[in-house]
Design a protein around this motif. Sequence first.
Motif, PDB file in Angstrom:
ATOM      1  N   MET A   1      15.677  12.401  18.612  1.00 56.96           N
ATOM      2  CA  MET A   1      16.772  13.641  18.028  1.00 56.96           C
ATOM      3  C   MET A   1      16.821  15.055  17.208  1.00 56.96           C
ATOM      4  N   LYS A   2      15.697  15.191  17.104  1.00 50.11           N
ATOM      5  CA  LYS A   2      15.255  16.587  17.480  1.00 50.11           C
ATOM      6  C   LYS A   2      15.422  17.683  18.945  1.00 50.11           C
ATOM      7  N   ASN A   3      15.205  16.505  20.139  1.00 49.47           N
ATOM      8  CA  ASN A   3      15.530  17.127  21.367  1.00 49.47           C
ATOM      9  C   ASN A   3      16.655  17.331  21.948  1.00 49.47           C
ATOM     10  N   THR A   4      17.731  16.420  21.235  1.00 52.99           N
ATOM     11  CA  THR A   4      19.132  16.530  21.289  1.00 52.99           C
ATOM     12  C   THR A   4      19.539  17.932  20.254  1.00 52.99           C
ATOM     13  N   VAL A   5      19.000  17.661  19.535  1.00 51.75           N
ATOM     14  CA  VAL A   5      19.853  19.494  18.524  1.00 51.75           C
ATOM     15  C   VAL A   5      19.674  20.373  19.167  1.00 51.75           C
ATOM     16  N   LYS A   6      18.048  20.614  19.813  1.00 54.45           N
ATOM     17  CA  LYS A   6      17.775  21.446  20.714  1.00 54.45           C
ATOM     18  C   LYS A   6      18.653  21.634  21.741  1.00 54.45           C
ATOM     19  N   LEU A   7      18.903  20.644  22.271  1.00 58.73           N
ATOM     20  CA  LEU A   7      19.558  20.723  24.032  1.00 58.73           C
ATOM     21  C   LEU A   7      21.047  21.441  23.010  1.00 58.73           C
ATOM     22  N   PHE A   8      21.761  20.431  22.007  1.00 58.98           N
ATOM     23  CA  PHE A   8      23.039  21.295  21.684  1.00 58.98           C
ATOM     24  C   PHE A   8      23.252  22.188  21.656  1.00 58.98           C
ATOM     25  N   GLY A   9      22.142  22.997  20.891  1.00 62.29           N
ATOM     26  CA  GLY A   9      22.282  24.412  20.435  1.00 62.29           C
ATOM     27  C   GLY A   9      22.036  25.111  22.234  1.00 62.29           C
ATOM     28  N   LEU A  10      21.004  24.532  22.146  1.00 63.51           N
ATOM     29  CA  LEU A  10      21.033  25.763  23.670  1.00 63.51           C
ATOM     30  C   LEU A  10      22.174  25.811  24.493  1.00 63.51           C
ATOM     31  N   LEU A  11      22.918  24.751  24.932  1.00 61.96           N
ATOM     32  CA  LEU A  11      23.638  24.614  25.698  1.00 61.96           C
ATOM     33  C   LEU A  11      25.057  25.284  25.130  1.00 61.96           C
ATOM     34  N   MET A  12      25.200  25.043  23.389  1.00 56.25           N
ATOM     35  CA  MET A  12      26.457  26.112  22.701  1.00 56.25           C
ATOM     36  C   MET A  12      26.011  27.054  22.708  1.00 56.25           C
ATOM     37  N   VAL A  13      24.752  28.038  23.117  1.00 55.49           N
ATOM     38  CA  VAL A  13      24.646  29.213  23.215  1.00 55.49           C
ATOM     39  C   VAL A  13      24.545  29.620  24.969  1.00 55.49           C
ATOM     40  N   SER A  14      24.441  29.072  25.285  1.00 53.96           N
ATOM     41  CA  SER A  14      24.992  29.501  26.931  1.00 53.96           C
ATOM     42  C   SER A  14      26.214  29.157  26.979  1.00 53.96           C
TER      43      SER A  14
END
Length: 69
Positions: A1-14
Amino acid sequence: MKNTVKLFGLLMVSIVLFSCSTDEQDADLERAIKLSENVQQMQSREGEQTTVDSTSREDGTPVIIAKKD
């Protein structure tokens, strides 16, 4: 779950960074297009002047080139 949130955050920043950089590139491209249009207009004006010069040379006006030794 934490990895999914981090991945989503990274995607949004990108996505945000990519969209900002393309806007700047579009603005630079528009400036370059305007500059090239101005250069083409200046060259066409110079071409008209060159045509006038060449016709005056054909009329018999000699061209004198002075060389310094």
